[in-house]
Each structure stands twice: as structure tokens, then as C-alpha cells.
Design an enzyme around this catalytic site. Structure first.
Site, PDB file in Angstrom:
ATOM      1  N   CYS A 114       3.435   3.721   2.752  1.00  0.00           N
ATOM      2  CA  CYS A 114       3.151   2.574   3.638  1.00  0.00           C
ATOM      3  C   CYS A 114       4.416   1.916   4.179  1.00  0.00           C
ATOM      4  O   CYS A 114       4.359   1.190   5.165  1.00  0.00           O
ATOM      5  CB  CYS A 114       2.299   1.542   2.915  1.00  0.00           C
ATOM      6  SG  CYS A 114       0.757   2.235   2.321  1.00  0.00           S
ATOM      7  N   HIS A 246       2.625  -5.449   6.307  1.00  0.00           N
ATOM      8  CA  HIS A 246       1.763  -4.271   6.153  1.00  0.00           C
ATOM      9  C   HIS A 246       0.329  -4.745   5.954  1.00  0.00           C
ATOM     10  O   HIS A 246       0.068  -5.690   5.195  1.00  0.00           O
ATOM     11  CB  HIS A 246       2.251  -3.460   4.949  1.00  0.00           C
ATOM     12  CG  HIS A 246       1.333  -2.343   4.558  1.00  0.00           C
ATOM     13  ND1 HIS A 246       0.811  -1.462   5.462  1.00  0.00           N
ATOM     14  CD2 HIS A 246       0.840  -1.984   3.335  1.00  0.00           C
ATOM     15  CE1 HIS A 246       0.038  -0.608   4.819  1.00  0.00           C
ATOM     16  NE2 HIS A 246       0.040  -0.896   3.530  1.00  0.00           N
ATOM     17  N   ASN A 276      -6.400  -0.408   6.014  1.00  0.00           N
ATOM     18  CA  ASN A 276      -5.025  -0.023   5.669  1.00  0.00           C
ATOM     19  C   ASN A 276      -4.725   1.344   6.284  1.00  0.00           C
ATOM     20  O   ASN A 276      -5.294   2.351   5.853  1.00  0.00           O
ATOM     21  CB  ASN A 276      -4.899   0.019   4.136  1.00  0.00           C
ATOM     22  CG  ASN A 276      -3.497   0.358   3.673  1.00  0.00           C
ATOM     23  OD1 ASN A 276      -2.665   0.815   4.462  1.00  0.00           O
ATOM     24  ND2 ASN A 276      -3.235   0.140   2.396  1.00  0.00           N
TER      25      ASN A 276
END
Ligand code: UT7
Length: 319
Positions: A114, A246, A276
Site C-alpha cells: 500500500c 492511504h 482499499n
């Protein structure tokens, strides 16, 4: 004269198919109420079986070219941040390069899960600063739906597919990438990993996560790295127009914003619609916000991400 890397193009792409929380309740024992209250997610975009990460990356890149005066022949380096490459090798970046007819330039993937897009920004900025590249196409692209275990309700409700891209180029002005901070701590491996790989068991593997471990680490690490990146470029949180963390969980986003002292109305959140999307989440949120006129030229942005590794980091940008 020290060069900075300014942003001269942005683009994004989301697959057309949308999977709502209520659709997931037909697949695993979950509910819209649980997913939304624990994560802030309402829906995610999901690729078709024949759609690959490179397809999303190419579409986001084409939008980035359209948003600038540049064409693919102007690019002299391509970086794709991804955890879900089309193949074990070659890189997804080389497929993007070939499709967009960018000949004989470096193309490579970055794997920092990520945090991959923040890692890629530091690499692109370094290449520009040392004059090894003038125009770098930096993409975050993921098809996480392909490595999610659709029987595991603890993870399958969290992830989505998508891509975002930026084009960076040199400037002598104080704008673009003002600072980047990167970190990793491999002792957290078992908290977030794929249970497969070419060398381990010759499988692709599925996402395995101890969500509580990651949650506890996320807020502290994201806030510390963001404040460190601000410090490095002699700015403070009051200088920041937009915080773009994020997009993993609304509770992590809100707690981190609170901890670093920035208000919710200066915090970009797309997790509700995108879920996500790992390395794609920041460029997606950034490009969507520029496109919709929320983020404007000359504004200061603070980006931060955390993911498998653990890896984490932050970047301060002046648009
Ligand atoms: O991008 C990489 C970084 N990743 C992250 O940032 C993820 C960080 N972690 C999180 O976002 C959260 O930890 C989760 C959203 C993954 C989980 O939220 P939580 O509040 O930590 O829930 P939990 O794991 O403690 O689970 C609570 C309960 C459990 O039931 P019991 O054991 O208390 O009976 C789970 O089995 O919720 C259950 N549960 C679910 N129930 C309905 C777990 N997943 C689900 C589900 N639907 N999808």
C-alpha cells in the site's frame, strides 16, 4: 540549481463493475452495517476476469496524457507501483511501456504494497533531481480482487480495484515533491502478507491480515511520518491545504487526521466509494480530487500510506 519534480499530469481509472456491501452479504456472513461502521466502505469497483492491472494502468496513464500537453513519446521512465502485477515477470510497467509505445526507456515495478506509490514518488523525484530522467510516468494500479480470499469475510470486504497516475517533470521552482520519508519494518511480516509466491510455494497466494495489528500501527506510523516529512521541508501542519492518507479505513483516516491536527474538512476520503485499492489509493484519490476541482494549483498536500511489510511513508507535494 537543485531541481524539484512538479506534477504536470494526472489520471485515474476505475473498473465499471461495482460491488456494494449488500452484494457481499450474499457471498459471506457480513452486513452493510458491519462493513460501513467498521471501515466507512460502502462499495468497491471490481475488474472483469479478463481485465488486468496493466489495463487499468494504461487507462489512468492515457487520462494523465490528456490532462497535460505531453504524449507518451515524451516520457523517459515508467514506474508502476503494484502488489498485483499481471504476471510474476516481466514487470507490469514494461507492458504499459509497450502498449503506449514508449520505446527504449526504463520501466519497472515497485513492490511496497500500500505504500508503493509513496516509494515510487521518491524514486521518480530522485531520478529527476539527479537528471537521469525528465518526464516520469508514475502509476499506482491494482486488481486486489484477484488475490482476495472471497471466503474470508475479515479481508474480502475491504479491498477494491483501480489505478491512478501522475506525470512528474523538472522545475527550478519550489513546487511539486517537497519531501518524502520512507520506512519499513519486516518484523511485522506475519500481520499482512500473501500466503503464496513463486519462491515460497509457486502459488499466487491470497491476502492474509491481522487487521487489529495493522490498525494499531497505522495511526502512529502515518502521523509520525507525515510530521517528519513536513519537518524536512520546513512546513508545519497549518501549511497543509489537503491531507490525503492511504484509503484503508475511515477510522484510521479520521484518527490520523486528529492526531496530526488537521480538520476532517481538509482530509480527502474516497474509501466509501473505492474501498482499499492498495498502491492505487493515493493517486486515485488525488486525481479524482484534482479532476473534480476540490484540489487546486499551488495547494500543499500531505500524502501518507502504510501497508504490508510493514512499509510506510509520507510525501509533501505542492501542486
Ligand atoms: O491497506 C493495508 C492496511 N490495512 C489496514 O489498514 C486494515 C487495518 N485494520 C482494520 O481496518 C480493521 O482492523 C478491520 C476493519 C480489518 C477489522 O475491524 P475491527 O474493528 O478490528 O474488527 P475485528 O477484527 O476485531 O473483528 C470484530 C468482530 C469479530 O467477531 P468476534 O470474534 O468478536 O465474534 C470478527 O469475526 O467482527 C467479526 N468480523 C466481521 N463481522 C461481519 C470480521 N469481519 C467481519 C465482516 N462482517 N466482514
Amino acid at each position: 540549481m537543485l531541481l524539484n519534480s512538479e506534477i504536470i499530469g494526472h489520471g485515474h481509472y476505475l473498473p465499471t463493475k461495482i460491488l456494494k456491501n449488500s452484494d457481499l452479504a450474499d457471498i459471506v456472513d457480513t452486513s452493510d452495517e458491519w462493513i460501513f461502521s467498521r471501515t466507512g466502505i460502502k462499495q468497491r469497483h471490481i475488474v472483469e476476469n479478463n481485465e488486468m492491472t496493466s489495463d487499468l494502468a494504461i487507462k489512468a496513464s492515457m487520462m494523465a496524457f490528456d490532462s497535460s500537453d505531453l504524449r507518451s513519446k515524451d516520457i523517459d521512465c515508467v514506474i508502476v507501483a503494484t502488489t498485483t502485477p499481471d504476471e510474476t515477470f516481466p514487470s507490469t510497467a514494461s507492458k504499459v511501456q509497450n502498449f503506449l509505445k514508449m520505446e527504449n526507456i526504463p520501466a519497472f515495478d515497485i513492490q511496497a504494497v500500500c505504500s508503493g506509490f509513496i516509494y515510487s514518488l521518491q524514486v521518480a523525484d530522485s531520478l529527476i533531481k539527479c537528471k537521469k530522467a525528465k518526464k516520469v510516468l508514475v502509476i499506482g494500479a491494482e486488481t486486489l480482487s484477484k488475490i482476495v480470499d472471497w471466503k474470508d469475510r475479515r479481508t474480502c470486504v475491504l479491498f477494491g480495484d483501480g489505478a491512478g497516475a501522475l506525470i512528474l517533470g523538472p522545475t527550478e521552482k519550489r513546487k511539486g515533491v517537497l519531501s518524502t520519508k520512507l520506512y519499513s519494518d519486516g518484523s511485522w511480516h506475519d500481520s499482512l502478507f500473501s500466503d503464496g509466491g513463486p519462491s515460497k510455494n509457486q502459488q499466487v497466494g491470497k491476502i492474509r491480515m491481522n487487521g487489529k495489528d495493522i490498525f494499531k500501527q497505522a495511526v502512529n506510523k502515518l502521523s509520525e511520518s507525515t510530521l517528519a516529512a513536513l519537518d524536512e521541508c520546513n512546513l508545519n501542519i497549518n501549511d497543509v491545504n489537503w491531507f490525503i492518507p492511504h484509503q484503508a479505513n475511515q477510522r484510521i483516516i479520521s484518527s490520523t487526521a486528529k492526531k496530526i491536527g488537521i480538520s476532517e474538512d481538509k482530509t480527502i476520503s474516497t474509501v466509501k466509494k473505492h474501498a482499499n485499492t492498495s498502491a492505487a489509493s493515493i493517486p486515485l484519490a488525488l486525481s479524482c480530487s484534482i479532476e473534480s476541482g476540490i484540489i487546486k494549483k499551488n495547494e500543499i498536500l500531505a500524502l501518507c500510506a502504510i501497508g504490508g511489510g510493514l512499509t510506510w511513508g509520507s510525501c509533501i507535494l505542492k501542486l
